[in-house]
Design a protein around this motif. Sequence first.
Motif, PDB file in Angstrom:
ATOM      1  N   ARG A  99       7.195  -5.459  -5.593  1.00  0.00           N
ATOM      2  CA  ARG A  99       6.074  -4.884  -6.732  1.00  0.00           C
ATOM      3  C   ARG A  99       7.102  -5.027  -8.038  1.00  0.00           C
ATOM      4  NH1 ARG A  99       5.047  -1.569  -2.223  1.00  0.00           N
ATOM      5  NH2 ARG A  99       6.763  -0.140  -2.433  1.00  0.00           N
TER       6      ARG A  99
ATOM      7  N   PRO B 162       1.258  -6.360  -6.085  1.00  0.00           N
ATOM      8  CA  PRO B 162       0.932  -4.998  -5.555  1.00  0.00           C
ATOM      9  C   PRO B 162       0.537  -4.734  -4.192  1.00  0.00           C
ATOM     10  CG  PRO B 162      -1.040  -5.818  -6.440  1.00  0.00           C
ATOM     11  CD  PRO B 162      -0.128  -6.912  -6.574  1.00  0.00           C
TER      12      PRO B 162
ATOM     13  N   ASP C  80       1.443  -2.887  -0.994  1.00  0.00           N
ATOM     14  CA  ASP C  80       1.952  -1.657  -0.464  1.00  0.00           C
ATOM     15  C   ASP C  80       1.239  -1.598   1.176  1.00  0.00           C
ATOM     16  OD1 ASP C  80       2.364   0.898   0.353  1.00  0.00           O
ATOM     17  OD2 ASP C  80       2.740   1.243  -1.791  1.00  0.00           O
TER      18      ASP C  80
ATOM     19  N   LYS D 287      -1.413   0.896   1.479  1.00  0.00           N
ATOM     20  CA  LYS D 287      -2.810   0.328   1.109  1.00  0.00           C
ATOM     21  C   LYS D 287      -3.459  -0.782   1.641  1.00  0.00           C
ATOM     22  CE  LYS D 287      -3.434   2.834  -3.128  1.00  0.00           C
ATOM     23  NZ  LYS D 287      -4.650   3.705  -3.491  1.00  0.00           N
TER      24      LYS D 287
ATOM     25  N   VAL E 104       0.150   2.250  -6.718  1.00  0.00           N
ATOM     26  CA  VAL E 104       0.880   1.437  -6.453  1.00  0.00           C
ATOM     27  C   VAL E 104       1.367   0.874  -7.885  1.00  0.00           C
ATOM     28  CG1 VAL E 104       1.570  -0.459  -5.323  1.00  0.00           C
ATOM     29  CG2 VAL E 104      -0.102   0.712  -4.479  1.00  0.00           C
TER      30      VAL E 104
ATOM     31  N   GLU F 252       7.540   5.230  -8.137  1.00  0.00           N
ATOM     32  CA  GLU F 252       7.163   5.693  -6.800  1.00  0.00           C
ATOM     33  C   GLU F 252       7.899   7.018  -6.597  1.00  0.00           C
ATOM     34  OE1 GLU F 252       7.647   2.850  -3.767  1.00  0.00           O
ATOM     35  OE2 GLU F 252       6.880   1.183  -4.907  1.00  0.00           O
TER      36      GLU F 252
ATOM     37  N   GLU G 268       5.582   1.469   5.354  1.00  0.00           N
ATOM     38  CA  GLU G 268       6.202   1.305   4.077  1.00  0.00           C
ATOM     39  C   GLU G 268       7.339   2.240   3.779  1.00  0.00           C
ATOM     40  OE1 GLU G 268       4.922  -0.874   1.887  1.00  0.00           O
ATOM     41  OE2 GLU G 268       6.670  -0.594   0.332  1.00  0.00           O
TER      42      GLU G 268
END
Lengths: 196, 394
Positions: B243, B248, B250, B253, B267, B285, B331
């Motif tokens: 990232r 982006p 993740d 997601k 994100v 984060e 993640e």
Amino acid sequence: MDMNEKPKVEEKVENAQPVEETKPELPDTKEGKLVKELIDKAPYAEGSVRRERRVEFKVPAERIHEFLELASEKFEMLMQISTVDWLKEGEFELVYQLWSVSEGIHAFVRTRVPRDNAKLPTVMDIWPVAETYEREAHEFFGIIFEGNPRLGPFILEPREYEKHPLRKDFNTLSYVKTIYGEDFDRYDESKTNYVI
Amino acid sequence: MANLEVPKELREEAKQHDMYLHPIDKDTYELFFGPQHMATENFSIILKVDGNRIERAIVNPGFLHRGFEKLAEQRPYFTNIALILRICVPESDVPENIYSMAVDEIVGWEVPERAQWIRTVVLEMARMSAWMFWIMGFGNEIGLYTAGQWAAAYRERFMRLYEELTGGRVYHIYTVPGGVRRDIPGDKWLRQLRDTVEYIKGKLKDFDEILFDNYITFERTEGVGVMDRKFALKHAVTGPNLRAVGVPYDVRKDDPYYLYPELEFEVPVLKEGDSLARTLVRRYEMEQDLYILEQLLDMGPPSGPYMVKDARLKALPRFKPPKGDAYAHVESTKGDFGAYVVSDGTHKPYRAHFRGPSQSHGVTVLEELLKGARIADVPVILKTLDNCPPDIDR
């Protein structure tokens, strides 16, 4: 021609309808479209959709590099190379796990090689990270990746390197006994005191 | 540099007396960095150094190898939980969860809602406590020890909550295939968790002042260990490191699991790709994780069982899933952590293969990023990549 006469074998063969290979139909989703697109370009591979965001391909070992090069346009990342030792079938199964960042799909690309003299081309030129996974597969299973310059001791000690410990015919207990000999007294031969 | 090559005559004369004089290059030398070095955490890097600059780095793992994958093939499914959670110590819930998710998929279990809620909370708590652990390491590497000591103390709050929930502080053995091992202790625990979230949220400002908005951090990390987008994708770098180069991606997601589709969170993405960008992505984060925990607490645990109802669960050591295989990933703070489990229909997994995120960014990527860096930058690059050596050795 007598109607009661049975047709000859030759006629039967001529009149027989060509048997079409029944392939499972691909669903009309983004996964199905992606599999179809790849299979059209690479007819030697079998493809199927397992579930949402998971697809699967079976590729013969000779054409694995070709297929992965094709797949790398859609799948940007090689997540790992898993090896499974199918001892009874005498084969190693290699699963190239790919992830597509743009599509959000995970792909299993499976190929099989014979256990003795297992050789595959390296895919380092497609994804440089393959170097690490190939070193791991070489060390633990003894698979040779042609073109990878760093195959050799990586994680294990040199005395373990030639043994390929993750193969199913590697006996952990006998190996430990040869290394530690009489000092190794923690194993109960009768297994009576074992919980599991 | 002076020519230090040994003259031919001298070398031949020495050879007659059983001596071999090798040409010495005075400025280049080999430096063994680790495995005892604090920054490397049981991991060794062989550096070829010219003065202060690193010419070449060779990663030398293997000091931790504990043979989890071989052991996992020799133990029943449920016993393996106590083994594989030791793969990554700072967030031991992640290996538990991916293994359980993979086994769930093989068996075809739909995990009850309450268990999903608990698993989501546990994973987010794991992420928060791993961030605290990371601040501890990173603060120490750049010489800001105070931040590290604070973080260690705040992590203790999560440890205490874990102890009440699971009975263990570091290793929890809590998430098992089919659900979780026991129910949440009660409303008091939920109140304590909310208090902790509020408390850490307030403390983030202190961390900003001492660490993230600090002149020293910027001096040490800006422009150090830069990678670009294409390089990161080819090397399968994931998590905050990816990232920080503008992708982006993740797992929460893109391949949602548990309750994440119902949660709102962002994100964070930065473009620079240097150590500073990686540090700041982690800082953003932390905020998102606290926000997720708040949402989960507002939602409240759904009623219902915390474990699937299945007759096979009565004889656990002999529990046999059907033939098949599955790959599950979540993640983690280090990146995309995955598990590939193969079942051949017996009571032990035929193969369990784990994808530690450090396997991709801790070997080839590290070797590339260290080229041309200063010796003092080695710990900074290591810590901003967030390398976890047991991911590689296992």
